[in-house]
Design a protein around this motif. Sequence first.
Motif, short mmCIF file in Angstrom:
data_model
loop_
_atom_site.label_atom_id
_atom_site.label_comp_id
_atom_site.label_asym_id
_atom_site.label_seq_id
_atom_site.Cartn_x
_atom_site.Cartn_y
_atom_site.Cartn_z
N UNK A 139 2.32 5.82 -7.50
CA UNK A 139 3.44 5.84 -8.38
C UNK A 139 4.36 6.88 -8.34
N UNK A 140 3.90 7.96 -8.55
CA UNK A 140 5.00 9.10 -8.69
C UNK A 140 5.49 9.47 -7.29
N UNK A 141 4.95 8.88 -6.26
CA UNK A 141 5.58 9.17 -5.09
C UNK A 141 6.44 8.29 -4.56
N UNK A 142 6.66 7.31 -5.53
CA UNK A 142 7.57 6.05 -4.96
C UNK A 142 6.82 4.91 -4.08
N UNK A 143 5.63 5.22 -3.97
CA UNK A 143 5.17 4.14 -2.96
C UNK A 143 4.68 2.74 -3.27
N UNK A 144 4.75 2.48 -4.69
CA UNK A 144 4.54 1.34 -5.10
C UNK A 144 5.76 1.04 -6.02
N UNK A 145 6.08 -0.45 -6.09
CA UNK A 145 6.85 -0.73 -6.94
C UNK A 145 6.16 -1.03 -8.46
N UNK A 146 7.04 -1.16 -9.51
CA UNK A 146 6.69 -1.18 -11.04
C UNK A 146 5.71 -2.55 -11.15
N UNK A 147 6.08 -3.57 -10.38
CA UNK A 147 5.20 -4.74 -10.49
C UNK A 147 3.85 -4.45 -9.58
N UNK A 148 3.92 -3.47 -8.51
CA UNK A 148 2.54 -3.28 -7.88
C UNK A 148 1.90 -2.35 -8.64
N UNK A 149 2.37 -1.43 -9.43
CA UNK A 149 1.60 -0.43 -10.22
C UNK A 149 1.09 -1.39 -11.33
N UNK A 150 1.89 -2.41 -11.90
CA UNK A 150 1.16 -3.10 -13.00
C UNK A 150 -0.13 -3.81 -12.56
N UNK A 151 -0.01 -4.38 -11.32
CA UNK A 151 -1.10 -5.25 -10.80
C UNK A 151 -2.23 -4.11 -10.52
N UNK A 152 -1.98 -3.06 -9.97
CA UNK A 152 -3.11 -2.32 -9.62
C UNK A 152 -3.65 -1.85 -11.00
N UNK A 153 -2.90 -1.60 -11.86
CA UNK A 153 -3.58 -0.95 -13.16
C UNK A 153 -4.29 -2.02 -13.76
N UNK A 154 -3.69 -3.31 -13.85
CA UNK A 154 -4.60 -4.19 -14.78
C UNK A 154 -5.77 -4.58 -13.95
N UNK A 155 -5.68 -4.69 -12.56
CA UNK A 155 -6.93 -4.91 -11.72
C UNK A 155 -8.02 -3.69 -12.18
#
Length: 333
Positions: free
Chosen positions: A132-148
């Motif tokens: 996330x800090x390095x901009x490799x994932x979008x906000x939506x992708x971060x949400x999916x990974x953290x929820x998972x």
Amino acid sequence: MRYIGSKNSLLNDIYGIVEPVMDKGSFCDPFGGIGVVGSFFKGKGFEVTSSDILTFPYYFQIAKIQNNSISSFSNLFNSLAINSIDELLCILNNTQYDSGWFYENYAIKRQFFTIENAKKIEGCRRLIFDWSCNGLITKEEKAVLLASLINSMDKVANTAGTYYAYLKGWYRKALQPFKFEIISPSIGNLNCKSYNLNAFELVNGMEYDVLYLDPPYNQRSYSRYYHLPESIANLEENEVHGKSGSPILPSIISDFNSSKRAFSALEEIVLNTKFKLLLFHYTDEGLISNKELYHLFSNLGKVEVIEMSCTNWYSVKKGKSSFVQKIYKVVNG
């Protein structure tokens, strides 16, 4: 994920109330939690709008309700030189870190997770933070990974269903190895949206075919009982205290947690939202009296009170228990 007030056992009953009135249309769930009701009605073809004031349930809603397919993770795949979700899961399931905020506070100092599982969860948490800090994932992708991540770690948490306390002995599921599994979106209506807003902000001035209200009914704050999932969703490492390891921060309190504000908050919502069908899910033990509810709803349309037995998570020792809830069905016009 084990979640207080989950309506998993009542989904068909709720649909049985809605379907005779309408079998499609817009469906608003402003107290959406981890998306159980919203994702079910998405699957029935409704255009669902959901929300929650906490971050981690909102992330579940993005993964299950707003998304229509698993995120592409294109930037991350390019950076890691991988080509598939399976390869991403392999990376997440083979990482570990034997120090850090999560590991120290919830495995070493408190018996929420085994040492081995905490190492793996800490490793996943750090990877997602770095991506996330390095901009490799979008906000939506971060949400999916953290929820998972939250959903996966809950399966091996040494708790009775919330994070307000850990068990003195080891729960059998807590001794199973942690496995990161990604949440798949529900299949259904393609125009569903999820928001991180309080209920009034979401619905004020809006119009829905079905307005489904399932607010907190007592003074119990979800932010306190689920402080660890919320901290992980926000990628926070706050100072924690006590046996629960809860952050030294004020809890997020809903107006519906207050006996002084609950009724006026409900009144504000229903009087400023247009709907064809209102379902208000509550219990006799709630802060708002049956008399107040019936009087308010009878001014909005034809009222029917439906009782149903709800299965709720209770404890590891006693398993699940049932109690009676009520749905106030209000047909406008």
